[in-house]
Structure formats: C-alpha cells, structure tokens
Design an enzyme around this catalytic site. Structure first.
Site, mmCIF file in Angstrom:
data_model
loop_
_atom_site.group_PDB
_atom_site.id
_atom_site.type_symbol
_atom_site.label_atom_id
_atom_site.label_comp_id
_atom_site.label_asym_id
_atom_site.label_seq_id
_atom_site.Cartn_x
_atom_site.Cartn_y
_atom_site.Cartn_z
ATOM 1 C CB ALA A 1 -0.924 0.008 1.222
ATOM 2 C CG MET B 1 1.891 9.892 7.273
ATOM 3 S SD MET B 1 1.563 9.522 9.001
ATOM 4 C CE MET B 1 0.311 10.752 9.374
ATOM 5 C CB VAL C 1 3.054 -0.826 3.604
ATOM 6 C CG1 VAL C 1 3.296 -2.116 4.381
ATOM 7 C CG2 VAL C 1 2.722 0.310 4.554
ATOM 8 C CE LYS D 1 3.276 1.755 7.484
ATOM 9 N NZ LYS D 1 2.082 2.120 8.248
ATOM 10 C CG ASP E 1 -3.978 8.148 11.102
ATOM 11 O OD1 ASP E 1 -5.079 8.707 10.932
ATOM 12 O OD2 ASP E 1 -3.278 7.733 10.174
#
Length: 644
Positions: free
Chosen positions: A25, A29, A32, A47, A141
């Site tokens: 993904a 920010m 991944v 990540k 988040d």
C-alpha cells in the site's frame, strides 16, 4: 498488480537484510511493502517513510523515537514492531505481517456491520489502545485503514508511532498537522494537541461508521468536515438506523463529546463502559445489521483507484478517500469564531434583560401565584434526584442531563456493582435538588484487585502488617508446615502465592515453619547397602557411606553399623559402615613340625587345629595338613593335621 510493477524498490534488499517482494500500500506518510527477512527467514511488512517528510524538520529523529516506543509495546492486539533503520533518504520500520483484510475493506464489502460484530471490533481496538495509553503512547490516527482483521478473526491495530512522529514534526516546522480528517477530534483541529481522549473520539466515530455504513460528518472539502467536528455534535446512530438501542446512542455520544473532559479519560475507561453496555443486549439485538448496500458505501467512500492494494501490511482493500491523510493548518477552524462570539454576547445581553424583567415581575408578583411560579417553573425551581444507581454510566449521565442536572463523575472500587455502573449519587435518589445544579455520580471500577506481597521469611505479625499495608483486608489464616530451611516461627509462603492477583478481600493463608521435621531412623545393620540406603531415604534422612570394616558376621557389602538410630530430623546425614567381609589370613607350612608347635601357631592366627594320627602318631610329627599352605582363609577355619 499493475500499479506496483514499476516500483523501483521491488526486488531490492533494504539495509542488506529485507528483500522487497511486492508493494502492499501507499499512504500519505509511507509506502508499505511485503518483504522477506533474510536473517530470520520470515515475512514482514516493511514501511518506508516518504523521503520528502524528512525535509527541513526533525521528523526522522521523532520517527526513530516513536518506533522505539512502539517496539516496546507488547500486546496481542497491536501489530508488533520488529526493527527500524534508514535506507538512503528514507527511514523504515519492519513490522509483523498480518494476512487478512482491513476494517475499511470489510465495510466496503458489507456496507455495515452487525451490532455484535461492530462491538467486537471496537472492544479489540480499545483493548489494544488501552495498552498503548498505559504505556504513555497515543495513536493519533485511529481509523478503519489501521484496524486489521486476520483470516483467523484476530483483530490488530497498526501504525503506532509513525503518525505521531510525522504529525509532531510537521506541526513544529509548518504549523500544520497530518491526519485523517473524518476521525480528528475537535482539540486536534483547533490546537494540534492530542492525548488518549483523542483516540477515544476517533474510536467513537469509527463505531458510528461501522453501525451506519457512513461517517457522521461529510463535506466537499476537509476544512468543512473539520469545522463540523469543532462546532457540531456527532448525531445519534439511531437517526440513521432506527432500531439501534438508546444505550448505543448514549455510548457514541460519550466517546465523541466535543469537550475532552466529557469523554472517558483513556481507552481502558471506554472499554469498561462498552462491556457494561453490551451486557444488557441479547443475541437477537446483537445479530441485527443496518440495511446498507455495499455499492452505496463504495460510492460514499469515493474510491480513488480500481487497483486492489494491500493496506497496513495486512489486508487486501481499495484505497478510498475516506481514509486518506490530509494536511490541515492548525487553527484553520477556531473553537469559536468572532461572529459566533458576538452572537453569544448578544444572547447574554438578552438573557440579562430577561433576568431583569423577571426580577421586576417577582417584586410585583408577591402574592402566592408569583411565588408558585418562581418555585415551580422559574429560575429557582427544584427537581427530584433521579434514581440511576446500578445503571450504566452513559445511561445514567444522559438521564441526569435530561432532568436538567449537571453531573460529574468520580470512580471507586466496588465489590457489588459491575464495572462502569453507578454505585451511588450525591445527593441520593429522591432528594430535592436545584434544577441545573451539580450532582456527583460515583462510577464502579469493579472489585479492587491487588497483588499478594512476598512475605516469606517474615514473622506472622510482620506478614499480616504487610498484607494490610498492601490493602488486602480479607481474613488471614495460619497453618504450620515443616521446612528444612526456614527457621521455626517464620513464614514459609502464602496461599495464594506471592505475586498472585486477587480480590482485596481474599482470605490469605500464611504457612508458618515448625522447623525441620522429626523422623525415626530405622536400624539397617546387616542389610545390603542398596536396601539400607532406600530405607533411610524413605524415612527422610540422607544416607552416607562411611568406612569399610572387616566383619566375621556381616557379609561383604552389607551394613556393619550406623551412627544414628531412632530420633533424628529430616535431612540429617546417617553414616553407614560397610562390611568388607571376614579378614583373611595366610595358612603356614606346618610339615615336619611337632603337633604341639603347629597347633599353637594355628591358634595364634585364629585357625582351629584338629589332629589325625597315622600309625598311632607315636612320633608326634606333622606329616600333612588339610588346608594348603600359602592359601588365605578367615579365622575359625579348621585345619586338620595328619600326625605320624
């Protein structure tokens, strides 16, 4: 997947260790990837933080600090952080790889969740957040994209650390914050500040979305949604799903209160209230689900791409706008605009004019009718304190607010009232209370549970004092035990044992030493060594092999004697003397000797001489002997001498 074929990172080895297999993904920010840890031979989620986030600020330093903090967070509901480092201009994290789907993907495919399933998901999320809050970590988040549902049903929360590191660094350098606007608490929007209650707010928004299939606030731009968070109130879920119980509305209202002071102080408190509320629902209600078509949800979500990607290192999902990260200037939405402040001042002036008018009316209405109006329906009206004892916190607070009262809460432990329910109120139910007056609601934290202290080696009185100082106020019993090491009169151990987590009123038994246990040592003389040792061990003593000795009566390898017989203490050493059998002596050559001389020699050695005459033995001379000269024999051996 076509969208990831040209990614230059795929096929590389990060930090000489992590072989990048595919892209999972890409978010606001970081990106991944699925990677293979060559050192530990396992798959991990890698990540990589976007390089531009490190430009001109200290995001990398914050990122590393938050990564270390997240790595120390060990909880089955939190995606584990294994490692962190740098690769080129990017910092990276390696995390547990969870094979499943995100909550976002589940919502896109189902539309909404059944009440029971939604509460299951929220319970797992709050449990994980509670562990983080106890460790001093705030997620910042919380959203469906960061809730992972493994194929075995395990629910985990991802992305601890990165959101906070990037957001704080961005705030310090640009005066803006990064976040998912649909789940931002009002205080984050207005000031950028966030504590555990901001995570609680986001969890409440997420529950609303799971139950209704849509988010509570929708707008054309992020700033419009942020404005609604600051100036609006999350609507009751039952406005969209009519069959939802009132308790659910109250619970969502509790978690999403605009003022952080009105929310649970941490995820643990929110979790306790959730469990208390759920206990009132039967299986029929828990199985109900809002009739929301998945296609409708997909349209509302506004999918940004048709590529199926894997989100959060765990799950196959589409990348919708609803969960995307946006940049929002801090203070872009103020808690109260100047226009609103002016309106508030005008309302205050009107209230003052009305109050002055009422004062004049009260002076004029001195008769009974005027007094009745003031006391019954005017500003001085009183009401009766509602009975909310035993009810869930959210329900009780809603009831008191509806009665026109201003409730505050205080928590205490209770042996009788379940967690999250009302123990008592001040004033008590039925009492006369001024309308709009402050009332206190005491909420149960459940039975006080404490850890049993280590009382070994203490006197019973000192051990009892330590239990009392710890808060353990149940009965204390004494029981006596024999002990090899603990002196008589001192505590050997407690039952339940030291370190056990028990209710405060649990009965504690102190096992007090009587010293070493008396035993009776059997007489094992004449017994084979192995048998003798077994008998002594069975009696509780410790057999020890001492010297060996010749014995004419005890066979070789048997016990000749022991140093202790009868009374002893458990564990005492018992020394055994072991037989070497009878002592042997060399038989002399007696040929040609006179019988009397030969007999004397044999007797001195310990042999038994016997005479056997040949031809009358007139000469008295030994002609032969029955036992061969030079052979070895024990005392008492008969030697027949033939005499001529």
């Amino acid at each position: 997947m076509a969208a990831t074929v040209t990614d230059p990172v795929i096929g590389t080895v990060v930090d000489g260790r992590y072989e990048v297999l595919s892209r999972i993904a890409r978010g606001g920010m970081a990106t991944v990837y699925l990677a293979q840890d060559r050192r530990l031979d396992r798959r991990v989620a890698l990540k990589l933080m976007h390089p531009h986030l490190a430009d001109g600020n200290d995001v990398v330093a914050r990122f590393r600090r938050e990564a270390r903090a997240a790595a120390r967070l060990s909880h089955p509901g939190v995606v584990a952080v294994f490692d962190q480092g740098t690769e080129g201009e990017s910092s990276y994290l390696t995390m547990e790889y969870v094979d499943g789907v995100t909550l976002r993907r589940r919502l896109l495919s189902q539309g909404a969740l059944a009440l029971g399933e939604a509460l299951d998901v929220l319970e797992a999320v709050l449990d994980a957040l509670g562990a983080a809050h106890r460790a001093g970590l705030v997620h910042r988040d919380v959203k469906p994209e960061n809730v992972l549902i493994a194929h075995d049903g395990t629910i985990k929360v991802a992305d601890f650390g990165l959101a906070r590191a990037v957001t704080e660094a961005t705030m310090s350098s640009t005066g803006a914050l990064l976040g998912t606007v649909a789940y931002l608490s009002p205080e984050i929007v207005t000031s950028g500040a966030a504590d555990a209650r901001a995570d609680v707010y986001a969890a409440g928004v997420m529950l609303y979305e799971m139950l209704t299939g849509r988010q509570p606030f929708e707008g054309e731009t992020p700033i419009q949604v942020a404005y609604m968070h600051v100036h609006g109130t999350v609507p009751p879920p039952s406005d969209a799903v009519a069959w939802l119980p009132l308790e659910v509305d109250e619970y969502v209202a509790l978690l999403t209160a605009r003022d952080p002071e009105d929310r649970p102080r941490s995820a643990d408190a929110a979790l306790a209230a959730l469990r208390a509320m759920r206990a009132d629902f039967d299986d029929r209600v828990l199985a109900l689900r809002a009739d929301v078509e998945p296609d409708e949800v997909a349209e509302i979500a506004g999918e940004a791409t048709a590529d199926v990607e894997r989100e959060g290192g765990a799950t196959a999902t589409l990348a919708p706008r609803v969960g995307s990260t946006v940049v929002l200037p801090i203070g872009a939405v103020e808690a109260e605009t100047e226009q609103e402040a002016g309106t508030a001042r005008r309302r205050t002036r009107r209230r003052r004019r009305v109050a002055a008018l009422l004062a004049v009316l009260l002076v004029l209405m001195t008769l009974g009718g005027g007094v009745w109006w003031y006391l019954a329906v005017g500003p001085g009206a009183y009401t009766s304190m509602p009975d909310v004892v035993g009810r869930a916190e959210a329900t009780a607070l809603a009831t008191l607010s509806e009665a026109g009262l201003d409730p505050t809460t205080r928590e205490v432990h209770s042996d009788d009232v379940p967690v999250g329910h009302v123990v008592t109120t001040d004033p008590e139910p039925g009492a006369r209370v001024e309308r709009g007056g402050a009332v206190e609601v005491v909420i149960s934290q459940g039975v006080l549970r404490l850890r049993v202290p280590d009382v070994a080696g203490q006197s019973p009185d000192a051990a009892q004092d330590l239990l009392t100082d710890t808060g353990l106020d149940g009965d204390t019993l004494l029981d006596q035990v024999w002990d090899q090491e603990v002196p008589e009169g001192q505590v050997v151990r407690s039952e339940p044992s030291a370190g056990s987590l028990v209710d405060h009123d649990t009965t504690i038994t102190l096992m007090v030493s009587q010293g070493r246990e008396p035993i009776a040592v059997p007489d094992v003389s004449g017994r084979p060594l192995e048998e003798a040792e077994e008998l002594i061990l069975d009696a509780g003593a410790e057999p020890q092999v001492g010297d060996e000795a010749y014995s004419d009566d005890v066979p070789q390898g048997h016990v000749v004697s022991q140093d202790v017989t009868g009374d002893a203490l458990r564990g005492d050493p018992i020394t055994l003397v072991i037989s070497k059998g009878p002592e042997l002596f060399e038989v002399p050559n007696l040929f040609g000797m006179q019988y009397s001389e030969a007999a004397a020699i044999l007797e001195d050695i310990g042999f038994v001489p016997e005479r056997e005459n040949v031809l009358g033995g007139v000469f008295g001379t030994v002609h032969s002997q029955s036992v061969e000269a030079g052979s070895w024999h024990p005392r008492g051996t008969v030697v027949v001498l033939t005499v001529v």
